[in-house]
Design a protein around this motif. Structure first.
Motif, short mmCIF file in Angstrom:
data_model
loop_
_atom_site.label_atom_id
_atom_site.label_comp_id
_atom_site.label_asym_id
_atom_site.label_seq_id
_atom_site.Cartn_x
_atom_site.Cartn_y
_atom_site.Cartn_z
N THR A 1 35.50 22.49 -12.46
CA THR A 1 36.11 21.53 -12.95
C THR A 1 35.13 20.45 -13.03
O THR A 1 35.09 19.62 -13.81
CB THR A 1 37.08 21.00 -11.86
OG1 THR A 1 38.11 22.38 -11.47
CG2 THR A 1 38.19 19.95 -12.53
N GLY B 29 35.85 26.59 -6.97
CA GLY B 29 36.51 25.22 -7.81
C GLY B 29 35.55 24.55 -8.32
O GLY B 29 35.94 23.35 -8.97
N PRO C 257 40.96 26.20 -6.89
CA PRO C 257 41.33 24.89 -6.89
C PRO C 257 39.92 24.04 -6.56
O PRO C 257 38.97 24.31 -5.87
CB PRO C 257 42.28 25.16 -5.99
CG PRO C 257 42.20 26.34 -4.88
CD PRO C 257 41.39 27.23 -5.99
N ASP C 258 40.26 23.05 -7.09
CA ASP C 258 39.07 22.05 -7.03
C ASP C 258 39.03 21.63 -5.65
O ASP C 258 39.88 21.14 -5.17
CB ASP C 258 39.29 20.61 -8.01
CG ASP C 258 38.23 19.82 -8.06
OD1 ASP C 258 37.09 20.33 -7.39
OD2 ASP C 258 38.14 18.76 -8.54
N ARG C 259 37.60 21.64 -4.94
CA ARG C 259 37.65 21.50 -3.67
C ARG C 259 36.97 20.12 -3.54
O ARG C 259 36.42 19.71 -2.46
CB ARG C 259 36.80 22.47 -3.07
CG ARG C 259 37.63 23.61 -3.00
CD ARG C 259 36.69 25.07 -2.35
NE ARG C 259 36.24 24.85 -1.20
CZ ARG C 259 35.81 25.95 -0.45
NH1 ARG C 259 35.76 26.97 -0.91
NH2 ARG C 259 35.45 25.69 0.74
N TRP D 88 43.60 29.50 -16.85
CA TRP D 88 43.99 28.40 -15.66
C TRP D 88 43.46 28.76 -14.71
O TRP D 88 44.06 29.42 -13.50
CB TRP D 88 45.52 28.07 -15.81
CG TRP D 88 45.95 27.53 -17.04
CD1 TRP D 88 45.58 26.59 -17.65
CD2 TRP D 88 47.12 28.08 -17.89
NE1 TRP D 88 46.44 26.30 -18.70
CE2 TRP D 88 47.32 26.95 -18.92
CE3 TRP D 88 48.29 29.10 -17.55
CZ2 TRP D 88 48.34 27.34 -19.79
CZ3 TRP D 88 49.20 29.11 -18.55
CH2 TRP D 88 49.14 28.32 -19.60
N TYR D 89 41.97 28.51 -14.62
CA TYR D 89 41.28 28.93 -13.35
C TYR D 89 41.52 28.65 -12.08
O TYR D 89 41.13 28.63 -11.04
CB TYR D 89 39.71 28.95 -13.65
CG TYR D 89 39.54 27.37 -13.86
CD1 TYR D 89 38.86 26.69 -12.62
CD2 TYR D 89 39.48 26.77 -15.03
CE1 TYR D 89 38.65 25.47 -12.85
CE2 TYR D 89 39.24 25.35 -14.96
CZ TYR D 89 38.81 24.61 -14.04
OH TYR D 89 38.51 23.34 -14.25
N LYS D 90 42.28 27.66 -11.83
CA LYS D 90 42.51 26.78 -10.63
C LYS D 90 43.33 27.49 -9.76
O LYS D 90 43.23 27.55 -8.42
CB LYS D 90 42.80 25.41 -10.66
CG LYS D 90 41.83 24.35 -11.44
CD LYS D 90 42.31 23.04 -11.44
CE LYS D 90 41.40 22.21 -12.33
NZ LYS D 90 42.01 20.94 -12.69
N THR D 91 44.06 28.53 -10.39
CA THR D 91 44.97 29.39 -9.58
C THR D 91 44.28 30.57 -8.97
O THR D 91 43.89 31.36 -10.17
CB THR D 91 46.27 29.78 -10.06
OG1 THR D 91 46.52 28.49 -11.16
CG2 THR D 91 47.29 30.23 -9.13
#
Lengths: 482, 457, 180, 109, 628
Positions: free
Chosen positions: A361, A358, A429-431, E158-161
């Motif tokens: 981001t 993550g 996902p951003d951690r 949408w790389y967060k998924t």
């Protein structure tokens, strides 16, 4: 004179660093200056390359044993010189952002190893080659021993002994073949290549020589020192080891095995191909589920080296040129990858992939750089690696279809582990890890290297034309074999 | 010959000075004399002396070895004044005994008669027995002395048995006659083979070949460091010179070669492997000495007659080995004093931080012992490689290569200590003279490694 | 005369055995004297009269007296030595026995040497030895003076009492091996 | 000197060899068996003397004086050795109050 | 010529320029600026392509830029081949591409990384152009891999998924598996022909006898590459997952252009395939099977994009079936029309999704035809086109394929017609559920802005009249596209449908009739529904199997993914850490143990030393004795 300068500049700079132990900034500046100077010299040699092997210096040393201080380079040597010249400024540069230890000492060690590496690639005498071959090890040994990570002592020693074992076997072989030359003995490569050793000798001589290079590269099953050493070593040490020193193995195979014991090499071709390709696949499979980022890259390096080694043994222009070309590509790639590993380590404090994720981001610029490097690692066309791999696959195919299949499968496996690693580091996902994005200095480091991969990927002939002549020469000598 | 007399007289002179307690004069006088001896030897370089009813022969080999031994002794004498600062008594005797021993070394390098071999060995050894026990108030020193004495005497008995049998067979002690007899005898002459073997036993004991090496670690450890240095360097050179002279005349019959191969293998194995676990530096150096004996014996093994370069190889090897060893022992003494008499390998810690130049010198010497390129030790080993391969001992050489690898390991492990920061503050006191000796040894080792032709003849 | 050889041989072997076997140093020393004297007898048999004389003087006269002197000096005439373990003894005897066996086996092959036809009876005389010593063996003779000098100096140095304290370092003053 | 000739003719050289080897082996066994250093030194003398005897026998058979000269030198050296050895022994006795060979056990490993 | 060369270089160069501008300026450019520049570049490219096309003289032009790889006998130039095939593909790529770029301006303007998106989209266009323009296999391969990478990047945009990332990797790896075939085929051809230039290879291929094993092997390997890229069995599971990407991506890459690369490759090498009938049979049946597979799975999908994805798979199967019976023009024609209506379908679906604020489940839609009029109409046109209702474009192209197949294999024809019926069913199910009935969702539906609807309209027009490009002779047409392409596709020479006009009419009538009946049936099922029944829990086995996509993903997971992961872990934990490394360490430890033992042998006991010394003597004596 340029040849001597290539060795002396880093050597003197290293000595100066060791003797005066200047402060950090001065030490780094001196080291960087000297590597840039050598880069200039290397580029000059490349620029003036005419396709004819050059002998710069030839001076008797110990005539009785055929020892001669003879420096020169063929196209292959020049490729390696170029590789060393290009990479070392970056390796030294790594120290700015990811310092290893006391800059004076560390840089001094690195420069010593650079001097020795230049020597290895320029030596025209087997004995001289061996001397530089071993000397390049000593500074790295100290580098690892004093600035390594966990278990540095045990791992360094194992690495050292393992490589030395190969080195001594090589020395043994050199001594043997030198004694086979007509009186007065000569260990010049030209004299050794002229030898026609009996088959029975070549059979075993092949292995005593190959051992040294197989360990250096390393290829399966002589690799057990490698992953742990790479993991433990400071970033700069790993870079030198993987990007340049491993290439001594490739260079040595061409220089020694193909010219001195060609029939022996021919005889063992299948075995070498099988173990190196198996090793390549084996390492690629292992790399997939590695949790340690650095170890993953280490295994990926091993996988690539296995393919390169196999390519050399295809006995055709494509395989050998491809393998040699790939040394350059792989060298650049390894410096990039280990630098990125180092960047991540600095930011996250660990090499554990499961602790990352993550981060895109937080570090979009870093993500882009990494993606470009990954592109090279998975040999996307128009990057450097693709040209080499394509040539290698071609060479393998010309030799044996199934070997080629095994080789090509590597690009699938490579994509699997590299993209997975990329995902584990950056995507998801951003951690909420507080990490800084790649800064300008790091761009300054990575962008030129990435640019090199693209430039040489689009115009591979600027490297390929170096090896073309020598490889043809090699092949001509093969065709005269029974 | 004149040098021989000079050194003998010098020894007496030194003894005499000792009576007047002129301690500070001893070393300068000795150094002067040794330098004179070197000059005398060197002027006799081109003149082959065949001396005195075939007892001694000063050819290039013997002169080379003699100069080498005198030079190393000179280095040791340079170190002497510092080493003996605290000792008030018997200093003169010790210098004199070393000189006497050196005379034995000269004889060993030049004998052409078995009687001279015997006398040479005894003249070399008897002062050493005493010297090993020179620290009279130390039990260890006495123990070393006695062990050396007992084992050495028994080895001498074997040597004598061999000489006697050879005499019985050939009817003379002259090497030429014996050589002719060996050449004429069949290879199956058991008594002759036994005789040769007994002589080899006596010599192998002196060079510390396995299984006659048991004294080496104990005596090296127990003897005063200066004496150990002398033993590890000059005595070793002398022993190998003597060994070579004997082997050279035998023409290496099969039976002898078989024994020699076993000696080589055992010596290489034990010397290198046992050193791995040594933590006491002096014992480590002892095993290193054994290990190097293995390589030297390998060189001897290839000596199958005239025209070979074994003699030159031996000289180069032993001399450079001695240089490195002597320098390291001086360094060791400095470190030992800095650590209140401890002798383990760790005492070198912090040297690089305190005295970088000395540490680098030490590194050079360790690397030389290990046989890393650009040092003399490497060239020396390489010469042995060449000899062994040339003579067709490929498998033995292969084993030697493996053992050389182990050798590198333990030297490097100690060399590493030079650069490790000290755990507690240590002050290394280095007198200029000691610095000079160490530097001379290190530079010599590097110079000879870079330019081996310096010692070619 | 031939029986004399076997007589002397028997005496020397038995005396040698006693040297090895006797429990008291004094007894050993005395047995050694006997043994050495019988060897002197052999010398005479072999026409080496001068050597026999020197032998008696040097060994029984000097060396053994020295030894006895030391025994007295060190006051160990009463001391009875502890024997070594049985296994050690067996091994020692076995080794020595093997040595003997193999040596004897070698001699069975025979030396290619028969008794000379003409025999120079003068070689054992003082004159002959002297001539050899001062012509052929002059150098060794002179060199042996160095040996004596060094032995003398060494013995003096060791035997002289210095009056310094005897410092015995503890058995192991070096620290534990960290790798062990 | 007829008797000498007889002795040489009648007693084969082999017998001298056997005798010497026997003495040599006994000396060797003794050296290993005994713990008293003094006796070990005596055993050493035994071995040296067996060699001496052998040399004299050879000398007689060869009709060469060299062997006897050698014996002469061996005696000299033996004397010197014993002198030194005893001196060391005295030194040891001063340090440890004993001459047991097993006391020499500080230096090991 | 100079004009041709300049234009040919500019066509791919403009999108590349777009990449650089939008890429480097991604922080500074506004969403509209980035989108505008990117769209302009592609549109300009389209214009230039059009110029090239119009000025094309029917010859093959090689535009040689520089020598790329020169080793030994190998000389691979970096060159473009300009002929009608590449020109046609360039038009399709840049044409559809520019529409989708424009559409994306509206669709993506809210995304914070919109500039990156456009850069990647431009990069894709660049790569796709290289693919179709390459004068040799290796240059094509650059594009081939390049589109793969762009596909990976855009799927995982949408790389967060994590699932999206997984889908991206899956797409890339599956493509790579196909690439193994491609690379090997290239190596084989290079060995055989000594060149990789299309012209050179096709010239030399004539000298080979048909069914030469080398050619069969080469074509099979090429086809393996094509299956990966064009999502044919068995390498198709990545395509439905690829719908994770933004909808324009699905439209451009995973429907209109990239997935047709496989067909392009086969058409490009048609000479080789013509000489390998064995391979052609395989292609036919793989195509037929894929068409059926896609159509069946499409029946029970509830994600609007997934339905379209399986429809794409199915349609690609049609195209391959055409190639399998040497109907190259029919295949290419279908590529073109499919590009129109499938792009339209995706964009319209995107519009719907956009209208519903991201909702993709058709069970939560319905009744949208009133709200989103333009979208509804365009969607309807596209649906009619894909189901093959005359006179929409799909009818002509699909009919060409069906007719060719019937001539070759009636069985295949039967299956394809059945698949066509299924297509009609799921497409109209989709249409009805989305736009008819009543709204079942929660979001507020609204019509999309002009920037989205304009491309829809253009595409709808194309979908409606696209059939005019290649009106068959039976309708009095001249088969313009076929004639145009025939100048470039040599394998097309032997292509003619050996059917009488009456048979053709009959076949058309049958398929059209069956499709219409299916549509009516679908209307009865879904058309008038206001609410949607839940799926019955006890579906029959076959239905359940189909709904689970024939368990293909599960099969792969079971056969490949899990064993591979297991291998990877255990090669490391067993082979590496329990065998290889311990062997090294063990050697060291043994040596150390031995060293320790030797150290202890040095007991310090003098008697022992004596014993050792003498034992050594004795042993050596014995050796000497016994070896004498």
């Amino acid at each position: 004179m340029e040849l001597l300068a290539l060795i002396l500049i880093p050597f003197l700079a290293a000595t100066a660093l060791l003797a005066f132990r200047p402060a950090a900034a001065a030490a780094r500046g001196l080291a960087l200056t000297s590597t840039l100077l050598t880069l200039a010299f290397a580029l000059w040699l490349w620029y003036t390359w005419t396709g004819v092997a050059v002998t710069g210096i030839s001076h008797d040393w110990v005539p009785a044993w055929g020892m001669r201080f003879k420096l020169g380079y063929s196209g292959i040597g020049l490729l390696m010189i170029l590789l060393t010249g290009v990479l070392f400024p970056f390796i030294i540069g790594t120290g700015y952002k990811q310092p290893t230890g006391d800059p004076a000492l560390v840089n001094s060690m690195l420069l010593f190893s650079q001097a020795a590496l230049f020597g290895v690639f320029m030596a025209q005498n087997a004995f001289l080659f061996y001397i530089f071959f071993e000397l390049s090890l000593i500074p790295i040994f100290f580098l690892l021993l004093f600035w390594g990570g966990e278990h540095k002592r045990a791992i360094t020693i194992r690495f050292f002994l393992y490589t030395l074992l190969g080195g001594l076997a090589l020395l043994f072989s050199i001594a043997y073949v030198t004694l086979q030359t007509p009186l007065p003995h000569s260990a010049d490569f030209s004299a050794l290549a002229a030898l026609e050793l009996p088959m029975s000798t070549q059979y075993w001589l092949f292995w005593t020589m190959f051992l040294a290079f197989a360990i250096k590269m390393p290829i399966f099953p002589f690799h057990s020192w490698q992953p742990e050493t790479y993991v433990m070593a400071p970033t700069q040490g790993t870079m030198v080891l993987s990007a340049v020193m491993g290439k001594m193995g490739i260079y040595g195979v061409v220089l020694f095995l193909f010219t001195i014991v060609p029939e022996g090499a021919l005889h063992w071709t299948n075995l070498v191909l099988v173990i190196s390709l198996f090793g390549a696949l084996y390492a690629a499979v292992i790399a997939f589920r590695q949790d340690d980022f650095k170890r993953l890259v280490a295994y990926s390096s091993m996988s690539h080296m296995g393919l390169m080694c196999a390519a050399l043994f295809t006995w055709n222009a494509y395989g050998i040129s491809g393998g040699l070309y790939q040394t350059f590509a792989h060298g650049v790639l390894m410096v990039c990858l280990f630098y990125i590993v180092g960047m991540m380590y600095q930011r996250v404090g660990t090499n554990d992939l499961s602790a990352m994720g993550g981060l895109k981001t937080r570090m979009p610029r870093m993500a882009l750089l990494f993606m470009l490097v990954v592109g090279n690692a998975i040999s996307m066309p128009l990057t450097q690696s693709f040209v080499g791999e394509w040539l290698m696959f071609n060479g393998l195919w010309q030799l044996d279809h199934w070997m080629a299949v095994a080789g090509v499968v590597l690009i699938v496996l490579g994509a699997i582990y590299m993209l997975y690693a990329y995902q584990r580091v950056l995507l998801g996902p951003d951690r909420q890890l507080e990490v800084a994005d790649a800064d300008d200095e790091e761009h300054f480091f990575l962008v030129p290297l990435i640019a090199i991969t693209f430039v040489v990927g689009v115009f591979p002939n600027i490297v390929l034309h170096l090896v073309d002549g020598p490889v043809q020469q090699l092949l001509n000598s093969f065709t005269s074999l029974p | 010959m004149s040098a021989l007399i000079l050194i003998s007289v010098l020894a007496v002179l030194v003894l005499y000075l000792g009576l007047y307690n002129k301690k500070s004069w001893l070393a300068p006088l000795g150094i002067l004399g040794l330098a004179g001896a070197i000059v005398l030897f060197a002027t006799g370089w081109h003149i082959p002396h065949h001396l005195l009813a075939g007892m001694l022969e000063f050819d290039r080999f013997s002169i080379g070895f003699s100069i080498g031994m005198a030079a190393i002794t000179l280095l040791i004498f340079l170190f002497g004044p510092d080493y003996y600062t605290r000792m008030q008594q018997h200093v003169a005797e010790q210098y004199a005994l070393m000189l006497f021993s050196l005379v034995g070394g000269f004889l060993l390098s030049s004998y052409t008669n078995m009687l001279m071999l015997f006398l040479g060995i005894e003249i070399l050894s008897i002062p050493l027995y005493v010297l090993a026990g020179a620290k009279k108030n130390s039990l260890r020193s006495t123990e070393a002395s006695l062990k050396y004495f007992l084992l050495g005497s028994f080895a001498t008995a074997f040597l004598l048995m061999g000489i006697a049998l050879l005499y019985g067979l050939a009817g003379s002690f002259d090497l030429g006659v014996i050589s002719a007899h060996i050449a004429g005898a069949g290879s199956s002459d058991l008594v002759l083979n036994f005789a040769l073997f007994f002589v080899v036993t006596g010599l192998a004991f002196k060079v510390g070949a396995v299984p006659f090496h048991f004294w080496v670690p104990d005596v090296y450890q127990g003897a005063p460091t200066l004496v150990t240095t002398f033993m590890a360097t000059v005595v070793k050179m002398a022993a190998f010179a003597g060994f070579y002279r004997f082997i050279d005349i035998t023409g290496m019959p099969d039976a002898l070669a078989r024994i020699m191969v076993l000696l080589v293998l055992a010596t290489l194995l034990v010397g290198n492997v046992a050193a791995l676990r040594q933590t006491n530096f002096k014992r480590l150096m002892a095993y290193s000495s054994v290990a190097h004996s293995g390589f030297l014996l390998l060189a001897l093994l290839t000596d199958t007659g005239p025209g070979s370069t074994v003699g030159a190889t031996l000289l180069y090897y032993t001399f450079t080995y001695s240089l490195a060893t002597a320098g390291l022992f001086v360094l060791f003494t400095i470190a030992k004093r800095a650590n209140n008499g401890a002798e383990h390998n760790g005492i070198f810690q912090g040297l690089f931080a305190a005295k970088p130049w000395l540490a680098l010198c030490g590194l050079a010497m360790f690397l030389s012992l290990a046989g890393i390129p650009l040092t003399a030790g490497f060239i020396a080993k390489y010469q042995v490689f060449l000899l062994a391969i040339g003579a067709g001992w490929l498998k033995v050489m292969g084993f030697g290569v493996l053992m050389a690898l182990l050798g590198i390991y333990y030297y490097i492990m100690v060399a590493r200590e030079l650069f490790v920061p000290a755990e507690h503050p240590t002050t290394f006191v280095v007198t200029p003279l000691n610095g000079l000796v160490i530097s001379a040894c290190a530079i010599g080792v590097l110079l000879l490694g870079l330019w081996p032709a310096l010692m070619a003849w | 005369m031939v029986y004399l050889f076997y007589l002397f041989a028997a005496i020397s072997v038995i005396a040698a055995l006693v040297v090895v076997a006797a429990r008291s140093p004094i007894n050993s020393a005395i047995a050694l004297v006997v043994c050495l004297l019988s060897i002197a007898g052999h010398y005479i048999l072999l026409n080496a009269q001068f050597l026999a004389m020197v032998h008696v003087i040097v060994y029984t006269g000097a060396i053994l007296v020295l030894m006895l002197f030391v025994i007295m000096l060190l006051n160990m005439n009463e001391e009875v030595e502890v024997r070594k373990p049985l296994i050690t003894r067996i091994l020692a005897i076995l080794t020595a026995g093997l040595l003997l066996l193999v040596l004897l086996a070698a001699t069975r092959q025979g030396l290619e040497m028969s008794a000379p036809e003409s025999f120079n009876p003068g070689i054992g005389l003082v004159k002959a030895i002297g001539m050899a010593l001062f012509h052929e063996f002059l150098i060794p003779f002179e060199v042996s003076s160095v040996l004596f000098l060094s032995a003398m100096a060494g013995a003096m140095m060791l035997a002289k009492k210095d009056g310094t304290e005897h410092v015995n370092l503890p058995p192991s003053s070096e620290p534990k091996d960290p790798a062990a | 000197m007829e008797d000498v000739m007889t002795a040489i003719r009648v007693v084969p050289l082999d017998h001298y060899l056997i005798l010497c080897f026997l003495l040599f082996s006994i000396g060797m066994a003794g050296a290993m068996l005994r713990r008293n250093i003094l006796i070990v030194i005596m055993c050493l003398e035994l071995m040296l003397n067996s060699v001496n005897l052998l040399l004299v026998a050879f000398s007689a058979y060869h009709g060469d004086a060299g062997g006897q000269v050698m014996v002469f030198f061996i005696m000299l050296v033996a004397a010197a050795e014993v002198t030194v050895g005893l001196a060391i022994l005295v030194q040891l006795k001063r340090n440890t109050e004993g001459v047991d060979i097993n006391q020499l056990n500080r230096l090991k490993w | 010529m100079v004009r041709t060369e300049l234009l040919a270089i500019l066509v791919p160069a403009l999108p590349l320029l777009g990449v650089l501008i939008t890429g480097f300026g991604r922080r500074k450019l506004s969403a509209y600026a980035a989108g505008g520049i990117a769209s302009a570049m592609v549109a300009l490219s389209f214009v230039l392509s059009l110029l090239l096309f119009l000025g094309h003289d029917g010859q093959t032009h090689i535009v040689h830029l520089f020598n790329w790889i020169t080793v030994g006998e190998m000389n691979i130039p970096f060159a473009f081949q300009i002929d009608s095939l590449s020109l046609w593909m360039m038009l399709v790529v840049t044409g559809i591409g520019s529409l989708i770029h424009v559409y994306s301006i509206g669709y993506m303007h809210d995304d914070p990384r919109v500039a990156t998106f456009f850069a990647q989209l431009n990069l894709f266009t660049f790569a796709m152009l290289l693919l179709v323009m390459g004068a040799n296999f290796l240059v094509t391969f650059i594009g081939w891999e390049g589109v793969g990478l762009c596909s990976y990047l855009l799927i995982g945009f949408w790389y967060k998924t994590p699932e999206f990332n997984y889908a991206g990797r899956k797409a890339f790896v599956m493509n790579r598996i196909g690439d193994v075939g491609m690379v090997l085929a290239m190596a084989l051809m290079f060995l055989q022909f000594g060149t990789l230039n299309y012209v050179g290879i096709m010239d030399q291929a004539g000298s080979f006898a048909p069914s030469n094993p080398l050619l069969v092997m080469a074509t099979l390997l090429l086809f393996l590459g094509a299956t990966g890229k064009s999502a044919q069995l068995p390498l198709l599971t990545w395509l439905p997952d690829a719908m994770a990407g933004p909808t324009p991506v699905s439209a451009l890459i995973h429907a209109a252009t990239m997935v047709t690369a496989g067909i392009f490759l086969v058409v490009r090498s048609s000479v080789l395939f013509e000489l390998a009938p064995y391979t052609q049979d395989i292609i036919l049946w793989v195509g037929v099977a894929t068409a059926l597979f896609g159509a069946t799975v499409g029946l029970f999908q509830n994600d609007i994009k997934k339905v379209l994805a399986y429809s794409t798979v199915s349609q690609l199967g049609y195209m391959f079936a055409a190639l399998g019976v040497s109907a190259y023009s029919a295949g290419m024609f279908h590529v073109t029309t499919h590009a129109f209506f499938k792009a339209l379908l995706f964009l319209a679906a995107g519009s719907v999704i956009h209208a519903l604020g991201g909702e993709q489940d058709i069970r939560k839609m319905g009744g949208l035809k009133g709200v989103t009029k333009t979208t509804y109409v365009t969607f309807l046109i596209a649906t009619l086109a894909i189901t093959g209702i005359p006179p929409f474009s799909g009818f002509f192209s699909k009919d060409g394929i069906l007719a060719s197949t019937f001539a070759d294999s009636p069985l295949a024809y039967g299956v394809l017609v059945f698949a066509a019926m299924l297509t009609a069913f799921y497409m109209f199910r989709l249409l009805f559920l989305t736009f008819f009935g009543t709204y079942r969702g929660t979001a507020q539906p609204h019509e999309s802005p002009k920037v989205i609807t304009v491309p829809l309209v253009i595409l709808a027009v194309l979908s409606a009249i696209g059939g005019a490009l290649n009106i068959p002779h039976v309708f009095g047409g001249s088969e313009w596209l076929k004639n145009e392409l025939a100048t470039a596709v040599e394998g097309m020479v032997g292509e003619h449908v050996a059917l009488s006009a009456s048979t053709e009419y009959t076949l058309m009538a049958i398929s059209t009739l069956l499709v219409v009946i299916t549509i009516w049936y679908t209307w009865t099922l879904f058309g008038k529904k206001t609410t949607l029944d839940g799926e019955p829990a006890d579906m029959p086995f076959l239905k359940r199997l189909i709904a689970k996509r024939w368990m293909l993903d599960e099969l792969y997971a079971f056969l490949i993914e899990r064993p591979y992961g297991w291998m990877s872990r255990h090669f490391f934990s067993i082979a590496e850490t329990k065998v290889v490394v311990p062997f090294t360490i063990g050697t060291g430890k043994t040596t150390h143990g031995f060293a320790e033992w030797l150290r202890k042998v040095q007991t310090g006991n003098t008697s022992f030393y004596l014993f050792g010394l003498m034992l050594g003597v004795v042993v050596f004596l014995l050796i000497t004795y016994f070896s004498a």
